[in-house]
Design a protein around this motif. Structure first.
Motif, mmCIF file in Angstrom:
data_model
loop_
_atom_site.group_PDB
_atom_site.id
_atom_site.type_symbol
_atom_site.label_atom_id
_atom_site.label_comp_id
_atom_site.label_asym_id
_atom_site.label_seq_id
_atom_site.Cartn_x
_atom_site.Cartn_y
_atom_site.Cartn_z
ATOM 1 N N ALA A 1 0.833 -1.209 0.000
ATOM 2 C CA ALA A 1 0.000 0.000 0.000
ATOM 3 C C ALA A 1 0.865 1.255 0.000
ATOM 4 O O ALA A 1 0.573 2.226 -0.715
ATOM 5 C CB ALA A 1 -0.923 -0.014 1.217
ATOM 6 N N GLN B 1 2.295 1.858 -3.439
ATOM 7 C CA GLN B 1 1.301 2.350 -4.381
ATOM 8 C C GLN B 1 1.006 3.824 -4.145
ATOM 9 O O GLN B 1 0.819 4.590 -5.102
ATOM 10 C CB GLN B 1 0.016 1.530 -4.264
ATOM 11 C CG GLN B 1 0.132 0.113 -4.811
ATOM 12 C CD GLN B 1 -1.209 -0.594 -4.843
ATOM 13 O OE1 GLN B 1 -2.235 0.013 -5.156
ATOM 14 N NE2 GLN B 1 -1.212 -1.875 -4.518
ATOM 15 N N LEU C 1 -2.013 6.702 5.063
ATOM 16 C CA LEU C 1 -2.155 5.304 5.478
ATOM 17 C C LEU C 1 -1.877 5.200 6.970
ATOM 18 O O LEU C 1 -1.036 5.937 7.502
ATOM 19 C CB LEU C 1 -1.160 4.421 4.708
ATOM 20 C CG LEU C 1 -1.307 2.904 4.889
ATOM 21 C CD1 LEU C 1 -2.579 2.418 4.208
ATOM 22 C CD2 LEU C 1 -0.096 2.171 4.323
#
Length: 330
Positions: free
Chosen positions: A43, A46, A95
């Motif tokens: 994640a 990305q 995140l």
């Protein structure tokens, strides 16, 4: 938009080292791949194709005292850092994850063996310098109150902080849907008008600006210049103090975007107004101030604004009758 307060006093040597190690110098993911689970690492890569990101963390606190606030944090939240009586940094939470092992590697542990294990990566960081006194005034806090713990703000307080920090709403719609988004913001507003005069005004300002300015830039209704959101305000066409409650809630028509580069002040002080049909009218008294006259000649003379509508005419008419500085009677 949920806004989070992250206390981090950089005059503390430990905080400053953490700041330099993982904010000023973004963390390189591959250097810590052994402590990042595969899903989190994927994640992060990305979200940050260059392989690095600023990171910070929060301790659970004594008996988990911070956990209720930590659970409110998620991707898309906005966090600001504060310390030494100032707000100095902000960014979007990209995140969140939990890793005591990585936190201990990056920041070690405190005297009780705890570490900042509830971690988050930041995107779009930006610096600013806002005294805590402005936050106290904005949120109606006591004069001695400071930001002492990690905490989340929402609803009216979040809107007020968004206005103070000149945050733009997240872009979640395509350009052709922006008008619909603005209309929805208008329809959704049912907030209080009169908690106190100043807080109500600022609360409405945040909602007004969100309705009128769905993107990061906008056009001044008076001079027509396209400017960043930080240089535009939602200016009441009719003075707010003279508005009825129904008029204050007429968010679609009571306000216009006006720039802070001169237009808002000129309109507010009656040196310019808008005639029926949208033509800008200049006060003859403007000529008595060369600087004012020059600004008007450069940016406002002979302009017609597209912000005039029949629905707004009643408010522009009030401005012409009560604020505009017309020629004195002979």
């Amino acid at each position: 938009m949920r806004i989070l307060a992250q206390p981090a006093r950089r005059s503390d040597k430990t905080v400053e080292k953490h700041y330099q190690d993982t904010i000023a110098s973004p963390v390189v993911f591959d250097q810590h791949a052994d402590l990042l689970d595969a899903a989190t690492l994927d994640a992060l890569k990305q979200l940050f194709p260059d392989g690095t990101a600023p990171m910070w963390g929060v301790m659970p606190g004594k008996n988990g005292a911070n956990l209720p606030e930590i659970r409110k944090m998620g991707p898309g939240s906005w966090v600001f850092f504060s310390g030494d009586k100032r707000l100095y940094l902000g960014g979007t939470v990209a995140l969140t994850w939990r890793s005591p092992q990585l936190a201990a590697r990056l920041w070690d542990t405190d005297g009780d063996g705890e570490t900042w294990e509830y971690m988050y990566a930041l995107s779009g960081t930006r610096g600013f310098d806002i005294p805590i006194e402005e936050v106290r005034d904005l949120l109606d806090w006591k004069p001695t109150r400071n930001i002492m713990r990690f905490q989340a703000f929402k609803d009216t307080e979040a809107d007020l902080l968004q206005s103070l920090l000149t945050l733009e709403p997240a872009q979640t719609v395509q350009p052709e849907d922006e008008e619909a988004a603005a209309q929805q913001a208008i329809a959704d507003y049912t907030g209080p008008l009169e908690r106190s005069a100043e807080r109500a005004h600022r609360g409405e300002q945040a909602h007004l600006k969100r309705a009128l300015l769905p993107g990061p830039t906008g056009e001044c209704a008076l001079c027509g210049r396209t400017l960043p959101a930080a240089f535009l305000i939602a200016a009441h066409i009719k003075k707010r103090a003279a508005c009825t409650d129904d008029e204050k809630r007429d968010l679609q028509n009571i306000a216009m975007l006006a720039c802070l580069l001169g237009c808002d002040g000129l309109y507010e002080r009656g040196f310019i107004t808008v005639t029926e049909g949208g033509h800008l009218q200049v006060s003859p008294l403007a000529a008595s101030s060369p600087a004012v006259a020059q600004h008007i000649n450069d940016h406002l003379a002979d302009r017609t604004t597209a912000w005039w509508t029949p629905e707004r005419e009643q408010y522009f008419a009030w401005h012409r009758a009560h604020t505009f500085r017309s020629a004195p009677a002979p």
